[in-house]
Design an enzyme around this catalytic site. Sequence first.
Site, PDB file in Angstrom:
ATOM      1  N   GLU A 375     -21.242  -3.495 -29.312  1.00 19.31           N
ATOM      2  CA  GLU A 375     -20.982  -2.437 -28.229  1.00 19.31           C
ATOM      3  C   GLU A 375     -22.049  -1.525 -27.825  1.00 19.31           C
ATOM      4  O   GLU A 375     -21.936  -0.344 -27.790  1.00 19.31           O
ATOM      5  CB  GLU A 375     -19.768  -1.524 -28.941  1.00 19.31           C
ATOM      6  CG  GLU A 375     -18.242  -2.426 -29.042  1.00 19.31           C
ATOM      7  CD  GLU A 375     -17.350  -1.542 -29.269  1.00 19.31           C
ATOM      8  OE1 GLU A 375     -17.690  -0.355 -29.782  1.00 19.31           O
ATOM      9  OE2 GLU A 375     -16.412  -1.716 -28.901  1.00 19.31           O
ATOM     10  N   GLU A 445     -12.516  -7.880 -29.241  1.00 20.49           N
ATOM     11  CA  GLU A 445     -11.692  -7.001 -29.904  1.00 20.49           C
ATOM     12  C   GLU A 445     -10.747  -6.343 -28.873  1.00 20.49           C
ATOM     13  O   GLU A 445     -10.638  -6.476 -27.900  1.00 20.49           O
ATOM     14  CB  GLU A 445     -12.605  -5.745 -30.350  1.00 20.49           C
ATOM     15  CG  GLU A 445     -13.623  -6.149 -31.539  1.00 20.49           C
ATOM     16  CD  GLU A 445     -14.446  -4.811 -31.815  1.00 20.49           C
ATOM     17  OE1 GLU A 445     -13.895  -3.768 -31.784  1.00 20.49           O
ATOM     18  OE2 GLU A 445     -15.503  -4.861 -32.100  1.00 20.49           O
TER      19      GLU A 445
HETATM   20  C1  GAL Z   1     -14.645  -0.953 -31.572  1.00 19.97           C
HETATM   21  C2  GAL Z   1     -15.814  -1.408 -32.641  1.00 19.97           C
HETATM   22  C3  GAL Z   1     -15.280  -1.586 -34.007  1.00 19.97           C
HETATM   23  C4  GAL Z   1     -14.195  -0.885 -34.307  1.00 19.97           C
HETATM   24  C5  GAL Z   1     -13.099  -0.780 -33.215  1.00 19.97           C
HETATM   25  C6  GAL Z   1     -11.821   0.160 -33.968  1.00 19.97           C
HETATM   26  O1  GAL Z   1     -15.122  -0.379 -30.667  1.00 19.97           O
HETATM   27  O2  GAL Z   1     -16.463  -2.467 -32.287  1.00 19.97           O
HETATM   28  O3  GAL Z   1     -16.173  -1.862 -34.939  1.00 19.97           O
HETATM   29  O4  GAL Z   1     -14.689   0.424 -34.758  1.00 19.97           O
HETATM   30  O5  GAL Z   1     -13.723  -0.221 -32.226  1.00 19.97           O
HETATM   31  O6  GAL Z   1     -10.923  -0.028 -32.997  1.00 19.97           O
END
Ligand code: GAL
Length: 799
Positions: A375, A445
């Site tokens: 990210e 994610e």
């Molecule tokens: C994302 C990040 C993850 C975790 C996640 C929580 O933005 O890449 O490491 O923090 O959010 O939802």
Amino acid sequence: MKKITLNYNWFFKESFDKKDILDNSTQGFKNVNIPHTNKEIPYNNFDESIYEFISCYKKLFTLDESYKNKRLIVEFGACAHHARVYLNGHFIQENFNGYSAFYVDITDHVKIGENILVVELDSRETLDIPPFGGVIDYLTYGGIYRDVYLHVYNLDYIKTCFLTPVDVLASPKIKLDIQTNNTSSKELVFTVLDHNAKEILNKKIKQGNNTKISETFEINGDITLWDIDNPYLYKAVVIYNEDKYEYNFGFREAVFKRNGFFLNGKNIKLRGLNRHQSFPYVGNAMPKSAQIADAEFLKFDLGLNIVRTAHYPNSQHFLDHCDKIGLLVFTEIPGWQHIGESKNWRKVCVNNVKDMILQDYNHPSIILWGVRINESVDDADLYKKTNQTARELDQSRQTGGVRYIPRSQFLEDVYTFNDFSHAGGRIVTMPKFFVAGRKPYLITEFAGHMYPTKSFDHEQKRREHVLRHARVLSSTYKHKGISGCIGWCMSDYNTHRDFGSGDRICYHGVSDMFRNKKLAGIFYSSQQKKKGVLDIMSNMEIGDVAGGQTGPVLMITNCDTVKLFKNNQEIMTYDVKSLRTKSRKLKYLPNPPIEIRDIIGDQLEKLNRFSKKDANRIKNILLSAKESGPTKAVIKHLLPAGLVLAKNKMRISDIIDLYGQYVTTWGSKQNAFKFVGYIDGKEVAQTTKSCVRSVHYEINADKELLIEDQTYDCTRISIKALSDVGNVLPYSNDVINISVDGPVEIIGPKQISLIGGMRAAWVKTIGKSGDAVITFSNKERNIAEKIKISVKKEKVETL
Ligand code: GAL
């Protein structure tokens, strides 16, 4: 050639002094074994700065004459984070990557006799290396937390050996790339063996005057492909300078295309979760068995086909097991959103790509290299270099780089994107074209912070948690161009003060930190067919919901038929397939959860002798009251209610009685709703919803035989408070005392409380064989459950 464990008998102290490097005294040190965490932490509510300090690890070892004229390389699996290695007072090497292995050649400074190996380990988060510099949503811990080995070779040796399957679907070949430490012309013998140790290849190769050997060989005859359902591994054996080297590898072709992911030419929808490697109390410092257990949990329990090792390379034990069981892996370099400005930070970042690929090249399970800091924003200079490094080292795999910005600079091969667009509303996944154009595309994610859920949250929350995952997964199945989706995340994890619920835990997992599944975890399990899954989301208890409205229940199952029994009387059968077809919700999933409205069946006709028509009217009124409360139900069904009352000479109180009889769990007639699930006519699962009459604990060890060999062994023992009908009690926080009799030790506290009715304790071996009994007791409930574990200590060569 030998690989000797150096995991035992280290000395550790929470400070470092220059004089430690030459001093063989161990005064003030604690005797420890590797994997080791520099600080045990509480389950939650602590300050993360407690593990941030410079520590000293010391290993004293004696070498006999047989080590003369040998190449001696110490392999450190992972040291968090900046390690400086000394031997007999000499500084030998330093390493700036807390998540990959590094190799220290001690040949020139080693003595036949006594040696002092010292690691000065800086675990502070102020270091100018990844992942540090910004905030991070996970803890970085400290310690030598992966295995340490001594490799003993003849002086000329193989540094790296890459095995690349080529053209596996048409005319399979194997490409061998070897890097040695010398240019002396040597001959090597390369053989490839199948499962039955049958040679499928045997070649003699001349080294020539180069440190590199690179050749491709045709394979004559059939090969077995490595696949997720049949993860067939071959063994390559290389004899070089009288040393024998062995490597596992697999023949497979893995490629992301515009229209999805293809394994061996077959389109597969990737369904996965992100894994943090941390565990309660000891952070990342868990041995082989715990790594293997996580891989098994993901593949066999949660039924996934891919894991992302967020946000750093994982243990070799974990990856070896992924190879063995056919779990695909997307692995990536360490980091979290922040890109450092300094030359050093950026150099280390590029070097981390190299470390990752060098150590993980031969794993067939790995299908994608993540070469961007998770990210982070665009940085052409840095990411050109990381991509170039990956491509130079490995032409057989594609690169990805995880981002949260659509249409950001694309230097990789696969657009890997965290799609957090689903906030419960109509938007579920972003259109692929908007995010990634026509590029190969993978969602890396979703869910996570959009809906943190605790195993002890109220049931609407836990149910919506399921639906958040289900909706994104269903949309991924719907859209061909999305290769798959990897949810956030496998298990809850300890995190920094900036994240989580304020208690240093991010409750984003589909399981808790102890790998106990939440309902969302059960949802993932229900997407496979291998074992029967049936759960009903709702306690069916009116006191657990607003206004007593328990609503329709959510059935999470892979069964094709489910029967409902009320107080042991068969009430009705749900034809799951046709209910799904009717509802059309989440229809792209392999096994969509379904809402069950009717829990009354034809009882009103049978028991209360209503006509079919009246029974249906009354049923509708009762179920409507269950879903939206009596006032709304009466308004909605005013006319039919009036008709039924008049025709049957009933009063309003009679309807209320029927509500008590069929819907609530009030009064003398406590209702027990038992759901029994069938696949192809065979009963495979059941669950009962009723009030709690008594409590018992279900205690299970993941394994009952622990083997201490290369390092200590461990197993998880799960504890669940169950009702008399076998339901986990999500609001139980009973206190449990754990005592041990025998050669194991509890990791973490010996007095614990259940969290959401569940918990687990890991026990580890302590260097002795024998039988151990672990007792879990609660005095008030007069419960003392025992688990037996056997420990076998193998004789292994160590120093
Ligand atoms: C994302 C990040 C993850 C975790 C996640 C929580 O933005 O890449 O490491 O923090 O959010 O939802």
